[in-house]
Design an enzyme around this catalytic site. Structure first.
Site, short mmCIF file in Angstrom:
data_model
loop_
_atom_site.label_atom_id
_atom_site.label_comp_id
_atom_site.label_asym_id
_atom_site.label_seq_id
_atom_site.Cartn_x
_atom_site.Cartn_y
_atom_site.Cartn_z
CB SER A 12 -0.89 0.01 1.25
OG SER A 12 -1.49 1.29 1.43
CE1 TYR B 239 -3.42 -2.45 6.14
CE2 TYR B 239 -3.01 -0.23 5.34
CZ TYR B 239 -3.38 -1.54 5.10
OH TYR B 239 -3.72 -1.94 3.83
CB SER C 48 -12.35 -3.83 -0.50
OG SER C 48 -11.28 -3.46 0.35
#
Length: 317
Positions: free
Chosen positions: A169, A201, A236
């Site tokens: 990402s 993350y 998503s």
């Protein structure tokens, strides 16, 4: 009149952003995959499922490697139906359990003679611990895939030319690796606030890039290449575990400004299929294009250190 002009300009900019930036480029490879076998982790939902569907349509034997048996089998039937390909198989894999990863690899190697493409797609955005006591995002987003890849490397080499694709990402740009915390707590961090969880993350996505960088170095001379990528901002289920207030705030934004799963899987497909990118092994892609990364995402010392730590944590050392 002035307000109408500003409003019109704003709408125009939003439309341009949606059409050019959000939708992005598409994978142009026409490759057919009959006789090839592909594993896609986290393929029961989101871009993983859409990636698996595209590969099945190209004729591949596709292994859906998912934690949930119920959702995995539902995705299996949907992909078979929509692709017309019966060579799609569900195999249970919990990336948060080293035992499960080893069991999956053992079963796969016994039952499947080929592996041509491994797509490490699954990921979580949630603080917690794995069954092995690792930080959840570190354990699932990095360690699980690290172990899986290493256990399958010999089969990938045997079936070369083959590829490993790690879904990272752009959040990796904000990541950092606290090796002291990893050594002490087996986690990227211990905080639970919104900003802390977001940081961890990002850290886990930096791990994906460093893993890819080091893997490429170790694969030199082998007929296996690897790539990491940013799929785009995807509408998503990744943030399904985020608090309800955040989900409510994000809903109208994701509906208009985020990619749908078909748009979001294009860079994954590009890295898995595009002809001629083998010299770019170890590199990072976004919008179906190779991109430069900050030095921290291609740091030789950090990538080697992370590799050796990962080996110890999953029992390979």
């Amino acid at each position: 009149m002035y307000l109408l002009l500003v409003l019109g300009l704003a709408i125009g900019v939003a439309y341009f952003y949606r059409e050019i930036v959000v939708k992005g480029k598409r994978c142009t490879s026409k490759a057919k995959l009959h006789g090839k076998t592909v594993i896609v982790t986290g393929s029961n939902t989101g871009i993983g499922k859409t990636t698996a569907l595209d590969l099945a349509k190209r004729g591949a034997r596709v292994i859906l490697a998912c934690r949930s048996k119920q959702r995995g089998e539902a995705a299996l039937e949907e992909i078979k139906r929509n692709s017309g390909n019966n060579q799609v198989v569900f195999m249970q894999l919990d990336l948060g359990s080293l035992k499960s990863v080893r069991s999956f690899a053992e079963n796969f190697l016994k039952s499947e003679p080929r592996l041509d493409i491994l797509i490490n797609n699954a990921g979580v955005y949630l603080q917690g611990r794995t069954v092995d006591g690792l930080g959840l995002m570190f354990g699932v987003n990095h360690i699980g895939h690290f172990l899986l890849t290493n256990l399958l490397l010999e089969r990938l080499k045997k079936c070369g030319p083959s590829r490993v694709v790690n879904v990272s990402s752009m959040a990796h740009n904000f990541g950092k690796i606290d090796f002291d915390c990893l050594n002490t707590h087996k986690a990227l961090g211990l905080g639970t606030s919104f900003m802390e969880v977001l940081q961890y993350y990002s850290d886990s996505k930096l791990c994906n890039n460093l893993f890819t960088h080091e893997l490429a170095k170790r694969l030199k001379g082998a007929n296996v290449t690897c790539y990491s990528l940013h799929p785009g901002a995807i509408n998503s289920e990744l943030a399904r575990n985020a608090n309800s207030t955040l989900q409510l705030f994000l809903k109208p934004l994701t509906a208009y400004f985020f990619k749908n799963t078909e748009q979001g899987c294009q860079t994954t497909l590009h890295c898995a299929l595009q002809e001629g990118i083998e010299p770019l092994s170890g590199r990072y892609f976004s919008n179906c294009t190779v991109r430069e990364v900050y030095d921290k995402a291609k740091d030789d010392v950090a990538s080697k250190k992370l590799w050796e730590l990962s080996e110890r944590l999953c029992g390979l050392a």
